[in-house]
Design a protein around this motif. Structure first.
Motif, PDB file in Angstrom:
ATOM      1  N   ASN A  53       0.809  -1.224   0.000  1.00 42.42           N
ATOM      2  CA  ASN A  53       0.000   0.000   0.000  1.00 42.42           C
ATOM      3  C   ASN A  53       0.842   1.275   0.000  1.00 42.42           C
ATOM      4  O   ASN A  53       0.364   2.342   0.367  1.00 42.42           O
ATOM      5  N   ARG A  54       2.085   1.175  -0.422  1.00 45.49           N
ATOM      6  CA  ARG A  54       2.941   2.360  -0.435  1.00 45.49           C
ATOM      7  C   ARG A  54       3.719   2.408  -1.749  1.00 45.49           C
ATOM      8  O   ARG A  54       3.898   1.404  -2.422  1.00 45.49           O
ATOM      9  N   ASN A  55       4.198   3.601  -2.085  1.00 44.13           N
ATOM     10  CA  ASN A  55       4.946   3.778  -3.328  1.00 44.13           C
ATOM     11  C   ASN A  55       6.447   3.787  -3.120  1.00 44.13           C
ATOM     12  O   ASN A  55       7.214   3.636  -4.068  1.00 44.13           O
ATOM     13  N   VAL A  56       6.870   3.980  -1.862  1.00 41.67           N
ATOM     14  CA  VAL A  56       8.291   4.039  -1.545  1.00 41.67           C
ATOM     15  C   VAL A  56       8.586   3.059  -0.427  1.00 41.67           C
ATOM     16  O   VAL A  56       7.828   2.955   0.540  1.00 41.67           O
ATOM     17  N   TYR A  57       9.679   2.321  -0.552  1.00 41.79           N
ATOM     18  CA  TYR A  57      10.093   1.389   0.494  1.00 41.79           C
ATOM     19  C   TYR A  57      11.544   1.689   0.852  1.00 41.79           C
ATOM     20  O   TYR A  57      12.395   1.812  -0.028  1.00 41.79           O
ATOM     21  N   ILE A  58      11.819   1.829   2.135  1.00 41.54           N
ATOM     22  CA  ILE A  58      13.169   2.121   2.606  1.00 41.54           C
ATOM     23  C   ILE A  58      13.570   1.080   3.642  1.00 41.54           C
ATOM     24  O   ILE A  58      12.771   0.691   4.492  1.00 41.54           O
ATOM     25  N   SER A  59      14.802   0.623   3.563  1.00 42.68           N
ATOM     26  CA  SER A  59      15.288  -0.334   4.555  1.00 42.68           C
ATOM     27  C   SER A  59      16.796  -0.176   4.730  1.00 42.68           C
ATOM     28  O   SER A  59      17.490   0.351   3.852  1.00 42.68           O
ATOM     29  N   PHE A 126      11.411   2.484  -5.252  1.00 50.15           N
ATOM     30  CA  PHE A 126      10.089   3.004  -5.571  1.00 50.15           C
ATOM     31  C   PHE A 126       9.583   2.375  -6.847  1.00 50.15           C
ATOM     32  O   PHE A 126      10.340   2.039  -7.745  1.00 50.15           O
ATOM     33  N   ARG A 127       8.273   2.218  -6.913  1.00 46.70           N
ATOM     34  CA  ARG A 127       7.706   1.320  -7.907  1.00 46.70           C
ATOM     35  C   ARG A 127       7.158   2.005  -9.153  1.00 46.70           C
ATOM     36  O   ARG A 127       6.595   1.352 -10.019  1.00 46.70           O
ATOM     37  N   ASP A 128       7.307   3.315  -9.270  1.00 43.88           N
ATOM     38  CA  ASP A 128       6.839   3.988 -10.473  1.00 43.88           C
ATOM     39  C   ASP A 128       7.701   3.520 -11.637  1.00 43.88           C
ATOM     40  O   ASP A 128       8.841   3.924 -11.804  1.00 43.88           O
ATOM     41  N   GLN A 129       7.152   2.636 -12.462  1.00 36.85           N
ATOM     42  CA  GLN A 129       7.943   2.017 -13.518  1.00 36.85           C
ATOM     43  C   GLN A 129       8.289   2.981 -14.647  1.00 36.85           C
ATOM     44  O   GLN A 129       9.057   2.646 -15.543  1.00 36.85           O
ATOM     45  N   GLU A 184      12.154  11.157   7.756  1.00 34.56           N
ATOM     46  CA  GLU A 184      10.696  11.150   7.669  1.00 34.56           C
ATOM     47  C   GLU A 184      10.163   9.712   7.679  1.00 34.56           C
ATOM     48  O   GLU A 184       9.145   9.426   8.305  1.00 34.56           O
ATOM     49  N   TYR A 185      10.846   8.821   7.014  1.00 34.64           N
ATOM     50  CA  TYR A 185      10.402   7.421   6.908  1.00 34.64           C
ATOM     51  C   TYR A 185      10.412   6.738   8.274  1.00 34.64           C
ATOM     52  O   TYR A 185       9.448   6.053   8.647  1.00 34.64           O
ATOM     53  N   TYR A 186      11.481   6.938   9.015  1.00 31.88           N
ATOM     54  CA  TYR A 186      11.602   6.234  10.300  1.00 31.88           C
ATOM     55  C   TYR A 186      10.895   6.967  11.442  1.00 31.88           C
ATOM     56  O   TYR A 186      10.618   6.369  12.483  1.00 31.88           O
ATOM     57  N   SER A 187      10.576   8.235  11.254  1.00 31.58           N
ATOM     58  CA  SER A 187       9.845   8.964  12.299  1.00 31.58           C
ATOM     59  C   SER A 187       8.386   8.545  12.349  1.00 31.58           C
ATOM     60  O   SER A 187       7.739   8.622  13.403  1.00 31.58           O
ATOM     61  N   LYS A 188       7.840   8.114  11.182  1.00 34.01           N
ATOM     62  CA  LYS A 188       6.446   7.630  11.089  1.00 34.01           C
ATOM     63  C   LYS A 188       5.442   8.643  11.637  1.00 34.01           C
ATOM     64  O   LYS A 188       4.537   8.304  12.404  1.00 34.01           O
ATOM     65  N   LEU A 189       5.608   9.891  11.257  1.00 36.87           N
ATOM     66  CA  LEU A 189       4.677  10.925  11.677  1.00 36.87           C
ATOM     67  C   LEU A 189       3.507  11.021  10.707  1.00 36.87           C
ATOM     68  O   LEU A 189       3.518  10.427   9.625  1.00 36.87           O
ATOM     69  N   GLU A 197       7.012  11.300  -0.703  1.00 31.93           N
ATOM     70  CA  GLU A 197       6.852  11.325  -2.161  1.00 31.93           C
ATOM     71  C   GLU A 197       7.252  12.686  -2.735  1.00 31.93           C
ATOM     72  O   GLU A 197       7.820  12.764  -3.831  1.00 31.93           O
ATOM     73  N   ASN A 198       6.987  13.759  -1.988  1.00 26.47           N
ATOM     74  CA  ASN A 198       7.406  15.078  -2.447  1.00 26.47           C
ATOM     75  C   ASN A 198       8.923  15.244  -2.352  1.00 26.47           C
ATOM     76  O   ASN A 198       9.556  15.820  -3.241  1.00 26.47           O
ATOM     77  N   TYR A 199       9.506  14.734  -1.268  1.00 23.12           N
ATOM     78  CA  TYR A 199      10.963  14.744  -1.154  1.00 23.12           C
ATOM     79  C   TYR A 199      11.593  13.942  -2.293  1.00 23.12           C
ATOM     80  O   TYR A 199      12.650  14.305  -2.807  1.00 23.12           O
ATOM     81  N   LEU A 200      10.950  12.837  -2.654  1.00 22.53           N
ATOM     82  CA  LEU A 200      11.479  11.997  -3.724  1.00 22.53           C
ATOM     83  C   LEU A 200      11.511  12.747  -5.050  1.00 22.53           C
ATOM     84  O   LEU A 200      12.469  12.625  -5.824  1.00 22.53           O
ATOM     85  N   SER A 201      10.481  13.535  -5.316  1.00 25.45           N
ATOM     86  CA  SER A 201      10.467  14.360  -6.531  1.00 25.45           C
ATOM     87  C   SER A 201      11.628  15.351  -6.518  1.00 25.45           C
ATOM     88  O   SER A 201      12.291  15.571  -7.544  1.00 25.45           O
ATOM     89  N   ILE A 202      11.875  15.939  -5.343  1.00 26.85           N
ATOM     90  CA  ILE A 202      13.001  16.869  -5.206  1.00 26.85           C
ATOM     91  C   ILE A 202      14.318  16.138  -5.422  1.00 26.85           C
ATOM     92  O   ILE A 202      15.216  16.621  -6.122  1.00 26.85           O
ATOM     93  N   LEU A 203      14.428  14.934  -4.835  1.00 28.96           N
ATOM     94  CA  LEU A 203      15.651  14.149  -4.978  1.00 28.96           C
ATOM     95  C   LEU A 203      15.924  13.812  -6.438  1.00 28.96           C
ATOM     96  O   LEU A 203      17.059  13.952  -6.918  1.00 28.96           O
TER      97      LEU A 203
END
Length: 322
Positions: A53-59, A126-129, A184-189, A197-203
């Motif tokens: 259910n998410r577009n970005v996965y971080i580990s 991220f899964r946007d092909q 942001e990912y690990y803070s889970k706010l 997703e907005n940060y990803l666009s900037i990245l």
């Protein structure tokens, strides 16, 4: 980086504890996450396992054992948050230091050597092909006639790029955004998914900014052509073929034919394209009157500008501001 998140990342996970004891890789993926058509020496990791259910996965990449060769059905970034690591990427040895980012295209095979206690490698998927290195190519190409030439030249040499390394020794521009995403990912706010997703666009935009196409192994003719197009990119407002020919010690007609042969385009076409690209950027990013923009990029005939802009962008300048 937030100290609490860093402390959390340095803790030993279950798999890391096992790998620390044995020194051997412990499989961290269930069978359903692996393409059944894959060979044992080159596993393909499927999309659905990570994203759900998410577009970005971080580990965090598990330490203390080497990770075997594998590929993904999605684009992957490896960011060296702390320490360093060695990888074999598309058959080539890659070394990452703190702050370096490795961008792996869909289907690019890589393996990772053993990470030690102080080596923290972050995986961002991220899964946007539609996002791939070709996507970065297209963005870079659309901003400069120089990159248009370089990328076309690379593809003409059948030099398909499957990975890119962005080094932190240039500046920390990419690292700042990457660490904001991790935090942001690990803070889970609340609203973290939207913010990420907005940060990803900037990245991605920053990656395009720092994306340089290698000019190594070019022939003397190609190197000259690259320099000529650099001149056009920088002096598009009032550059003239006569002045360019004089600079490089050639006859005007000879240089004109040389440019056409090496680039497939005439000198005037390349100049006009760079002017249109700059005009497009100003139209999208400023509120300057379009008539002022036309003049600022070195085009004199407004009717001709509108006609060429329409042909190049399939829209009129005013439509960009709606």
């Amino acid at each position: 980086m937030d100290s609490q998140i860093m402390d959390r990342l340095k803790e030993h996970g279950v798999i890391e504890t096992e790998q620390l004891k044995s020194g051997n890789h412990v499989e961290d993926l269930p069978l359903k996450a692996i393409n059944k058509q894959s060979s044992r020496n080159d596993l393909t990791v499927l999309n659905n396992y990570f994203f759900r259910n998410r577009n970005v996965y971080i580990s965090k990449h598990d330490r203390f054992a080497p990770y075997p060769p594998h590929t993904h059905q999605f684009l992957e970034m490896n960011y060296m948050l702390e320490g360093s690591c060695d990888q074999l990427v598309d058959g080539k040895e890659i070394h990452l230091n703190k702050g370096d980012l490795l961008l792996l295209d869909v289907g690019c095979t890589h393996s990772i050597s053993k990470l030690n206690e102080n080596d923290i490698l972050i995986n961002l998927l991220f899964r946007d092909q539609s996002i791939s290195i070709n996507f970065l190519d297209d963005m870079r190409r659309s901003n400069s006639v120089l990159y248009d030439f370089l990328l076309n030249s690379a593809s003409g040499e059948h030099n398909t790029i499957k990975y890119l390394v962005f080094s932190n020794n240039v500046d920390s521009d990419i690292s700042v955004t990457m660490e904001q995403i991790i935090t942001e990912y690990y803070s889970k706010l609340e609203f973290s998914d939207v913010i990420i997703e907005n940060y990803l666009s900037i990245l991605l935009t920053k990656l395009v900014r720092h994306y340089h196409v290698s000019t190594d192994k070019k022939s003397p003719q190609q190197r000259l052509m690259i320099q000529i197009i650099k001149d056009i990119s920088e002096n598009y407002k009032n550059i003239h073929l006569v002045d360019l020919a004089k600079k490089y010690g050639y006859n005007k007609n000879y240089l004109s034919n040389f440019i056409k042969k090496e680039s497939g385009k005439s000198f005037s076409t390349i100049v006009t394209t760079q002017r249109l690209i700059k005009a497009h950027s100003l139209i999208a990013a400023t509120t300057l009157p379009i008539s002022d923009i036309i003049e600022s990029v070195g085009m004199k005939n407004k009717t001709s500008f509108y006609k060429k802009y329409k042909a190049y962008y399939s829209s009129m300048p005013a439509e960009e501001r709606k």
